[in-house]
Write a protein that holds these residues in place. Structure first.
Motif, short mmCIF file in Angstrom:
data_model
loop_
_atom_site.label_atom_id
_atom_site.label_comp_id
_atom_site.label_asym_id
_atom_site.label_seq_id
_atom_site.Cartn_x
_atom_site.Cartn_y
_atom_site.Cartn_z
N GLN A 161 -1.14 -10.40 -5.82
CA GLN A 161 -0.85 -9.49 -5.75
C GLN A 161 0.52 -8.98 -6.81
O GLN A 161 0.62 -7.81 -7.50
N LYS A 170 1.09 -5.68 -9.97
CA LYS A 170 1.82 -4.81 -9.91
C LYS A 170 2.91 -5.62 -11.17
O LYS A 170 3.12 -4.65 -11.77
N PRO A 229 8.54 -2.30 -9.42
CA PRO A 229 7.63 -2.54 -8.23
C PRO A 229 7.75 -2.79 -7.01
O PRO A 229 8.75 -3.79 -6.63
N PHE A 251 5.87 -3.13 -3.45
CA PHE A 251 4.51 -3.26 -2.73
C PHE A 251 4.77 -4.07 -1.03
O PHE A 251 5.53 -5.28 -0.80
#
Length: 322
Positions: A136, A141, A266, A268
């Motif tokens: 992910q 991202k 980012p 997450f």
């Protein structure tokens, strides 16, 4: 069934192995006989109740839920009357709270999928949380593209070993950062370049990267940003912040910095889901990804296994067998 329990926060010594009832399943439930379960950093954070901010959810003075463990691999023992994807005897892997136990229950629509063919239960249990985190981060991202340059800091750890292999599978040029004892391991799983942090500071090599996945956070965000290409992305799933906020301190700094810089920073939280487990199974069965398992412990030695992971130098994954 036998299951790992802890009723107070503390060191691994507070862990107990108890006899508890098997979990019950509803119409959409899948009961799995666990054959192996993996240890993750989250297990020792929950065990110790740190950072303290987590206790707002897990219990202020003592744990609300006594079980530990998240990743599992095993065999379906029973299914609810509404379940169509699985049947008794299926070999599966996935995520379920309290996986350091002989049985777990998972909703049919939850993070559970067919076990990758060719993997042992120990190898399959090593995959879910760490591999989904790496997947992910890089795919969703960072938006990693073929031909880009990636640096993985902490390349020999649980997430790092998957990140190196996934980045290579996506067509990237990969640099791994690790200690001298792990250089050959990181090279063997596909890294194009390996930096031994005991001999060289990766922030001073003069190289630039499109994506940095930082599993250690032993350098400042500013130092890492200087390594990025103009449109580069820096992702961190670790960081200081002390006993009170832990990694959230770095998350806050990244979100604030992101407002003022051109780079992508980012943050997450790993989203456990069946679709990514299926995607990982395809990559594993295609030979693109192979779990790295350093050590295997019996269920009765969970405290020793968690202590080993907490010390921070495990190579790949540590797995519990039942």
């Amino acid at each position: 069934m036998k299951a790992v329990r802890r009723h107070v926060y503390g060191a691994p010594e507070v862990i107990e192995l108890e006899e508890v009832p098997k979990p019950e399943i509803g119409d959409d439930g899948v009961l799995v006989r666990v054959r192996a379960a993996a240890v993750n950093p989250g297990d020792w954070h929950l065990l110790r109740g740190t950072p303290y901010v987590l206790r707002a959810v897990s219990g202020l003075s003592k744990p609300k839920v006594p079980g530990l463990g998240a990743d599992f691999a095993g065999v379906v023992e029973a299914v609810g009357k509404g379940v169509s994807r699985f049947q008794p005897g299926d070999e599966v892997y996935g995520c379920a709270p309290g996986s350091f136990a002989e049985y777990v229950a998972v909703p049919e629509g939850g993070p559970i999928a067919a076990k990758p063919a060719g993997l042992t239960f120990e190898q399959a249990a090593a995959v879910p949380t760490s591999a989904m985190t790496a997947l992910q981060a890089l795919r969703d991202k960072a938006g990693l593209e073929r031909g880009q340059k990636v640096l993985v800091n902490g390349a020999a750890g649980g997430i790092g070993t998957f990140a190196v292999q996934l980045a290579k599978a996506f067509g990237a040029e990969v640099t791994g950062v690790c200690g001298g004892a792990n250089v050959e391991l990181v090279r063997s799983i596909g890294a194009d370049h390996v930096i031994d942090y005991t001999k060289e500071d990766f922030t001073r090599t003069g190289r630039r990267y499109d994506v940095i996945l930082d599993n250690i956070a032993n350098r400042t965000v500013g130092e890492c940003r200087r390594l990025l290409t103009p449109a580069g992305a820096y992702l961190s799933n670790s960081g200081g912040g002390g006993r009170w906020v832990g990694v959230m301190g770095r998350v806050i700094r990244l979100n604030l910095t992101n407002l003022f810089v051109r780079h992508t920073l980012p943050t997450f939280v790993t989203r456990e889901n069946a679709a990514d487990l299926a995607a990982l199974r395809e990559l594993i069965e295609a030979g693109e990804v192979t779990p790295v398992v350093e050590r295997v412990f019996p269920l009765a030695a969970v405290s020793e296994a968690i202590a080993h992971v907490e010390r921070g130098h495990a190579k790949g994954k540590v797995v519990i067998v039942l």
